[in-house]
Write a protein that holds these residues in place. Structure first.
Motif, short mmCIF file in Angstrom:
data_model
loop_
_atom_site.label_atom_id
_atom_site.label_comp_id
_atom_site.label_asym_id
_atom_site.label_seq_id
_atom_site.Cartn_x
_atom_site.Cartn_y
_atom_site.Cartn_z
N TYR A 155 0.84 -1.21 0.00
CA TYR A 155 0.00 0.00 0.00
C TYR A 155 0.87 1.25 0.00
O TYR A 155 0.40 2.34 -0.29
CB TYR A 155 -0.99 -0.01 1.18
CG TYR A 155 -0.36 0.22 2.53
CD1 TYR A 155 0.28 -0.80 3.20
CD2 TYR A 155 -0.38 1.48 3.12
CE1 TYR A 155 0.87 -0.59 4.44
CE2 TYR A 155 0.19 1.71 4.36
CZ TYR A 155 0.82 0.66 5.01
OH TYR A 155 1.42 0.88 6.23
N GLN A 170 9.61 2.51 9.49
CA GLN A 170 8.14 2.47 9.58
C GLN A 170 7.65 2.57 11.03
O GLN A 170 8.14 3.36 11.79
CB GLN A 170 7.59 1.25 8.83
CG GLN A 170 7.86 1.33 7.33
CD GLN A 170 7.19 2.53 6.67
OE1 GLN A 170 6.24 3.10 7.18
NE2 GLN A 170 7.69 2.95 5.51
N SER A 171 6.73 1.69 11.41
CA SER A 171 6.06 1.85 12.71
C SER A 171 6.99 1.67 13.91
O SER A 171 6.60 2.01 15.03
CB SER A 171 4.91 0.86 12.84
OG SER A 171 3.83 1.30 12.08
N GLU A 213 5.30 7.34 0.21
CA GLU A 213 4.26 7.35 1.25
C GLU A 213 3.52 8.70 1.27
O GLU A 213 2.31 8.73 1.47
CB GLU A 213 4.85 7.01 2.62
CG GLU A 213 3.77 6.92 3.69
CD GLU A 213 4.16 6.18 4.96
OE1 GLU A 213 5.23 5.55 5.00
OE2 GLU A 213 3.38 6.23 5.91
N VAL A 241 6.06 -2.06 8.86
CA VAL A 241 5.72 -2.67 7.58
C VAL A 241 6.90 -2.70 6.60
O VAL A 241 6.80 -3.28 5.53
CB VAL A 241 4.49 -2.01 6.89
CG1 VAL A 241 3.19 -2.42 7.56
CG2 VAL A 241 4.63 -0.50 6.80
N TYR A 254 5.36 12.57 10.83
CA TYR A 254 5.15 11.14 11.09
C TYR A 254 5.59 10.32 9.87
O TYR A 254 6.28 9.31 9.99
CB TYR A 254 3.67 10.88 11.42
CG TYR A 254 3.27 9.44 11.31
CD1 TYR A 254 3.53 8.54 12.34
CD2 TYR A 254 2.65 8.95 10.15
CE1 TYR A 254 3.19 7.20 12.22
CE2 TYR A 254 2.29 7.62 10.02
CZ TYR A 254 2.57 6.75 11.06
OH TYR A 254 2.24 5.42 10.94
N ASN A 286 -3.86 8.30 6.24
CA ASN A 286 -3.25 8.90 7.43
C ASN A 286 -3.61 10.39 7.55
O ASN A 286 -3.75 10.92 8.66
CB ASN A 286 -1.73 8.73 7.42
CG ASN A 286 -1.31 7.34 7.86
OD1 ASN A 286 -2.10 6.62 8.48
ND2 ASN A 286 -0.09 6.95 7.53
O1 DON Z 1 1.51 4.82 8.49
C1 DON Z 1 1.75 3.76 7.93
O2 DON Z 1 0.86 3.08 7.45
C2 DON Z 1 3.19 3.33 7.84
N1 DON Z 1 4.06 4.46 7.71
C3 DON Z 1 3.60 2.56 9.06
C4 DON Z 1 2.72 1.36 9.36
C5 DON Z 1 3.44 0.24 10.00
O3 DON Z 1 4.63 0.11 9.96
C6 DON Z 1 2.60 -0.81 10.61
N2 DON Z 1 3.44 -1.87 11.12
N3 DON Z 1 3.49 -3.01 11.17
#
Ligand code: DON
Length: 343
Positions: A52, A88-89, A190, A291, A221, A197
């Motif tokens: 995504y 990422q997260s 992103e 992710v 973020y 988001n």
């Molecule tokens: O905001 C997001 O969707 C991504 N930047 C981070 C999401 C993520 O890493 C979820 N983790 N497992």
């Protein structure tokens, strides 16, 4: 048996009974556990890269690196240690930690909350459910899912976006023990596709979690999620949390030791999203996934561990990383609930 021999035997017996032996793993045992997990899971073909965010789909799905960092700052490794993926997260942990460090443990608890949502990381329904049941702005979120994480980023103090960013990247650098940089292709990819988001950011402003300028919070973020890290960086970041906020490689006290348990607690309740319970059940380790394919996990007082392997399961957690970390930790007595026992 003389007095001293008897004393020695008693000490060894106590150590066995209380599992102390497991906390003094020999370097060869640690390396053996790392090598075994690497060999066992190298060929595993389960899961799928996140797509995504288009840039993540292009990352080599066979990338696989493992690192364990111990109290002396030594790294035990296998596989790819150089290739950087986007954090990422996992960055959510360190930005929440930064707010906790700056503004105290109660700041996050009062403005965002520290309870699991039990929903996917970017669930909007979870935000609505909280609003319906307990009211707008109720502190029943947590800073490790997107709505809470965007809100936590908005809480980092600074007069300009640049000033806030310097603090965010600086804090990540201190945990990693080196200067990290943003992977620009991921940041752009992103930023071009993060409408969900943005909606979450606007909603968090509407519901009072974000006080102003949600656009800046979403942008920062997104940038923090695009920070490039390798396996060793992540393991060092985890190890800094394992050793009371002191980076065992650089020796720098990055955050107050008294504030670290709060950070580990939110990792335990929500680090692997709706699979956090399952993960804790099997490993007992506070952890956080991203992710980009990374997972960090913390065995307090023993080690920090990280694995990078991009293919994810349905909850958004790296398949290989979960398996490798569980095996290694169990072999090293890393589960805090097991009192140092190996199994
Ligand atoms: O905001 C997001 O969707 C991504 N930047 C981070 C999401 C993520 O890493 C979820 N983790 N497992």
């Amino acid at each position: 048996m003389n007095r001293w021999t008897r004393f020695g035997v008693a000490v060894v017996a106590l150590a066995v009974v209380f599992g102390v032996g497991a906390s003094t793993q020999q370097p060869a045992d640690i390396q053996k556990a790392v090598d075994a997990a690497y060999a066992k899971y190298k060929g595993l073909q389960e899961g799928k890269n996140a797509d995504y965010i288009p840039a993540l789909a292009k990352v080599d799905a066979n990338l696989f690196g493992i690192a364990v960092v111990t109290a002396d700052g030594k790294a035990y490794t296998a596989g790819d240690l150089k290739t950087e993926v986007s954090i990422q997260s996992i960055s959510k942990v360190f930005t929440a930690a930064q707010v906790i460090q700056e503004q105290g443990l109660e700041s996050i608890e009062k403005q965002i909350g520290v309870d699991a949502t039990g929903a996917r990381f970017n669930s909007i329904i979870a935000v609505e459910a909280v609003k319906t049941v307990v009211g707008a702005g109720s502190p029943e979120m947590n800073p490790l899912v997107n709505p809470g994480a965007i809100s936590a980023t908005s809480m980092v103090k600074g007069a300009t976006s640049d000033e806030v960013w310097k603090k965010i990247i600086g804090f990540h650098n201190d945990f990693a023990g080196r200067q990290l940089t943003v992977l620009q292709d991921v940041y752009k990819s992103e930023s071009d596709t993060n409408q969900r988001n943005q909606a979450i950011g606007a909603l968090m402003l509407a519901y009072g979690y974000i006080k102003s300028n949600w656009q800046q919070a979403v942008d920062l973020y997104t940038r923090q999620c695009s920070i490039g890290v390798n396996t060793k960086d992540l393991a060092t970041m985890a190890a800094t949390l394992a050793f009371g906020g002191k980076n065992p490689v650089t020796g720098k006290q990055v955050m107050d030791a008294a504030k670290v348990p709060g950070v580990l607690a939110i990792m335990a309740t929500a680090g692997l999203y709706d699979d956090s319970g399952k993960w804790l059940y099997h490993t007992g380790l506070p952890a956080k996934s991203g992710v980009g394919g990374g997972i960090i996990a913390v065995s307090p007082g023993k080690f920090g561990i990280a694995v990078i392997a991009p293919p994810l399961d349905d909850a958004g957690n790296s398949v290989k990383a979960q398996k490798a970390i569980a095996d290694i930790s169990n072999a090293l007595g890393g589960n805090p609930y097991a009192g140092g026992r190996t199994f």
